[in-house]
Design a protein around this motif. Structure first.
Motif, PDB file in Angstrom:
ATOM      1  N   SER A 178      -8.056   0.593   5.700  1.00  0.00           N
ATOM      2  CA  SER A 178      -7.467  -0.372   4.778  1.00  0.00           C
ATOM      3  C   SER A 178      -5.952  -0.409   4.872  1.00  0.00           C
ATOM      4  CB  SER A 178      -7.889  -0.030   3.340  1.00  0.00           C
ATOM      5  OG  SER A 178      -7.277  -0.901   2.414  1.00  0.00           O
ATOM      6  N   VAL A 179      -5.316   0.773   4.864  1.00  0.00           N
ATOM      7  CA  VAL A 179      -3.856   0.838   4.876  1.00  0.00           C
ATOM      8  C   VAL A 179      -3.286   0.303   6.181  1.00  0.00           C
ATOM      9  CG1 VAL A 179      -1.871   2.402   4.855  1.00  0.00           C
ATOM     10  CG2 VAL A 179      -3.719   2.707   3.200  1.00  0.00           C
ATOM     11  N   ILE A 180      -3.846   0.712   7.308  1.00  0.00           N
ATOM     12  CA  ILE A 180      -3.340   0.257   8.607  1.00  0.00           C
ATOM     13  C   ILE A 180      -3.466  -1.261   8.727  1.00  0.00           C
ATOM     14  CG2 ILE A 180      -3.698   0.321  11.108  1.00  0.00           C
ATOM     15  CD1 ILE A 180      -2.367   2.822   9.964  1.00  0.00           C
ATOM     16  N   THR A 181      -4.622  -1.788   8.364  1.00  0.00           N
ATOM     17  CA  THR A 181      -4.841  -3.233   8.468  1.00  0.00           C
ATOM     18  C   THR A 181      -3.906  -3.993   7.541  1.00  0.00           C
ATOM     19  OG1 THR A 181      -7.163  -2.905   9.054  1.00  0.00           O
ATOM     20  CG2 THR A 181      -6.537  -5.087   8.246  1.00  0.00           C
ATOM     21  N   ASN A 182      -3.788  -3.544   6.296  1.00  0.00           N
ATOM     22  CA  ASN A 182      -2.940  -4.248   5.340  1.00  0.00           C
ATOM     23  C   ASN A 182      -1.462  -4.164   5.710  1.00  0.00           C
ATOM     24  OD1 ASN A 182      -4.336  -5.459   2.814  1.00  0.00           O
ATOM     25  ND2 ASN A 182      -5.465  -3.586   3.226  1.00  0.00           N
ATOM     26  N   ASN A 183      -1.018  -3.033   6.252  1.00  0.00           N
ATOM     27  CA  ASN A 183       0.374  -2.935   6.677  1.00  0.00           C
ATOM     28  C   ASN A 183       0.663  -3.861   7.859  1.00  0.00           C
ATOM     29  OD1 ASN A 183       1.417  -1.157   4.798  1.00  0.00           O
ATOM     30  ND2 ASN A 183       0.898   0.658   5.978  1.00  0.00           N
TER      31      ASN A 183
ATOM     32  N   ALA B 213      -6.590  11.752   3.902  1.00  0.00           N
ATOM     33  CA  ALA B 213      -7.043  10.388   3.622  1.00  0.00           C
ATOM     34  C   ALA B 213      -8.379  10.124   4.304  1.00  0.00           C
ATOM     35  CB  ALA B 213      -5.998   9.389   4.121  1.00  0.00           C
ATOM     36  N   SER B 214      -9.244   9.390   3.622  1.00  0.00           N
ATOM     37  CA  SER B 214     -10.554   9.057   4.172  1.00  0.00           C
ATOM     38  C   SER B 214     -10.412   8.016   5.272  1.00  0.00           C
ATOM     39  CB  SER B 214     -11.461   8.512   3.080  1.00  0.00           C
ATOM     40  OG  SER B 214     -10.981   7.251   2.627  1.00  0.00           O
ATOM     41  N   LEU B 215     -11.432   7.898   6.114  1.00  0.00           N
ATOM     42  CA  LEU B 215     -11.422   6.895   7.172  1.00  0.00           C
ATOM     43  C   LEU B 215     -11.321   5.495   6.578  1.00  0.00           C
ATOM     44  CD1 LEU B 215     -11.615   6.182  10.145  1.00  0.00           C
ATOM     45  CD2 LEU B 215     -14.116   6.262   9.951  1.00  0.00           C
ATOM     46  N   GLU B 216     -12.003   5.262   5.445  1.00  0.00           N
ATOM     47  CA  GLU B 216     -11.955   3.964   4.791  1.00  0.00           C
ATOM     48  C   GLU B 216     -10.532   3.643   4.333  1.00  0.00           C
ATOM     49  OE1 GLU B 216     -14.167   6.292   4.213  1.00  0.00           O
ATOM     50  OE2 GLU B 216     -16.069   5.339   4.821  1.00  0.00           O
TER      51      GLU B 216
ATOM     52  N   LYS C 168       0.837  -1.201   0.000  1.00  0.00           N
ATOM     53  CA  LYS C 168       0.000   0.000   0.000  1.00  0.00           C
ATOM     54  C   LYS C 168       0.867   1.245   0.000  1.00  0.00           C
ATOM     55  CE  LYS C 168      -4.263  -1.595   0.253  1.00  0.00           C
ATOM     56  NZ  LYS C 168      -5.307  -1.237  -0.688  1.00  0.00           N
ATOM     57  N   GLU C 169       0.383   2.298  -0.646  1.00  0.00           N
ATOM     58  CA  GLU C 169       1.080   3.580  -0.611  1.00  0.00           C
ATOM     59  C   GLU C 169       0.899   4.207   0.772  1.00  0.00           C
ATOM     60  OE1 GLU C 169       2.989   4.892  -2.992  1.00  0.00           O
ATOM     61  OE2 GLU C 169       2.668   3.032  -4.101  1.00  0.00           O
ATOM     62  N   PRO C 170       1.854   5.064   1.203  1.00  0.00           N
ATOM     63  CA  PRO C 170       1.687   5.757   2.496  1.00  0.00           C
ATOM     64  C   PRO C 170       0.422   6.599   2.482  1.00  0.00           C
ATOM     65  CG  PRO C 170       3.930   5.980   1.672  1.00  0.00           C
ATOM     66  CD  PRO C 170       3.130   5.375   0.558  1.00  0.00           C
ATOM     67  N   LEU C 171      -0.152   6.790   3.640  1.00  0.00           N
ATOM     68  CA  LEU C 171      -1.350   7.613   3.744  1.00  0.00           C
ATOM     69  C   LEU C 171      -1.040   9.067   3.372  1.00  0.00           C
ATOM     70  CD1 LEU C 171      -2.814   6.208   7.061  1.00  0.00           C
ATOM     71  CD2 LEU C 171      -3.839   5.989   4.802  1.00  0.00           C
TER      72      LEU C 171
END
Length: 288
Positions: A99-104, A92-95, A85-88
């Motif tokens: 997604s990014v936090i969970t996937n990282n 950035a939206s809550l969605e 995933k690209e850095p936030l």
């Protein structure tokens, strides 16, 4: 998954300049590398085939073919789970944050699993099984991980301590003996307070287990068993988010391995601790 891209990222600051350009090229063109020859990679990064081979071996692979095979496996899993995933970005939206936090975090767990060496893991949990006392050292978020480990291992009747105060950590370390184990938790591997404590512990004859990042660090060089974890932090995740998740996972693995080594006895202690906690809860409810 073999944690290939993580190993490449972490190696950049530690390898020679001739090999550093190879690492940077791999990070920029991971998909293309899989179908390239060693001569093509060398030509594209203005290096030599020998430098490419040396680099692959320096990060733990038998050669370029072995590296490509492991990289291809990594890329297929990354694609399957959409892990890269690209850095936030600002706004950035809550969605997107979800997604990014969970996937990282998931990526960190996948990469850490592949960095764990079975022999080192076996050595570590066997040391814990045989330990008369376990000391855990960590600073900041690493102390919170150490505290979590204490409440787990105490439930299976292992004598263990984790102090937030550095002076108490030193006092505890100097009272260790040859049948005891010190667990050093530091993602950087260079936390001065933790290094100091494990030096004291080793001077008393205790064995040392290190949980740290994949690199040649001061803490890993002092340890009898080293367990590597992977993390991918950005500016807004400097509170050790993914490294904390990965390290907690290693603690859970060690705890479960120890419990299963002495299954019947551990199960008995778990039932007893559960019963006593339930009793204290019932008493508290009656007195309220």
């Amino acid at each position: 998954m073999n944690g290939v891209l993580y190993r490449v990222r972490e190696s950049i600051g530690a390898v020679k300049q001739t090999e550093k350009v190879v690492a940077q090229y791999i990070l920029q063109h991971p998909e293309e590398i899989v179908s390239m020859s060693v001569q093509q990679v060398a030509a594209n990064c203005y290096s030599s085939p020998a430098a490419v081979l040396r680099y692959c071996k320096s990060i733990g692979y038998e050669g370029f073919k072995d590296f490509k095979l492991k990289l291809a496996g990594d890329l297929s899993i990354i694609s399957l789970h959409d892990l890269e995933k690209e850095p936030l970005e600002p706004g950035a939206s809550l969605e997107n944050i979800m997604s990014v936090i969970t996937n990282n975090n998931v990526q960190s767990l996948y990469e850490s699993l592949q960095l764990l060496d079975k022999e080192e893991l076996t050595k570590a949990y066997r040391l814990l099984v045989d330990a008369e006392k376990i000391d855990l050292y960590g600073v900041g978020s690493s102390y919170l991980i150490a505290s979590d480990a204490v409440q787990k291992f105490m439930r299976i009747n292992k004598v263990c301590t984790a102090y937030s105060d550095f002076h108490m950590q030193r006092v505890s370390a100097v009272n260790l003996r040859a049948n005891d184990v010190a667990v050093a938790i530091s993602y950087s591997g260079e936390t001065k307070q933790v290094i100091d404590c494990i030096k004291v512990a080793k001077s008393q004859g205790a064995k040392v287990i290190a949980i740290t990042k994949y690199a040649d660090t001061a803490i890993s060089s002092l340890a009898d068993a080293v367990l590597f974890v992977a993390a991918k932090e950005d500016e807004f995740r400097s509170a050790a988010m993914t490294s904390r998740m990965a390290t907690l996972n290693v603690i859970d693995i060690l705890y479960t391995a120890c419990a299963h080594e002495e299954y019947d006895e551990a199960l008995l202690h778990l039932r007893r601790t559960h019963e006593i906690i339930q009793q204290s809860g019932e008493k508290g409810g009656r007195n309220s």
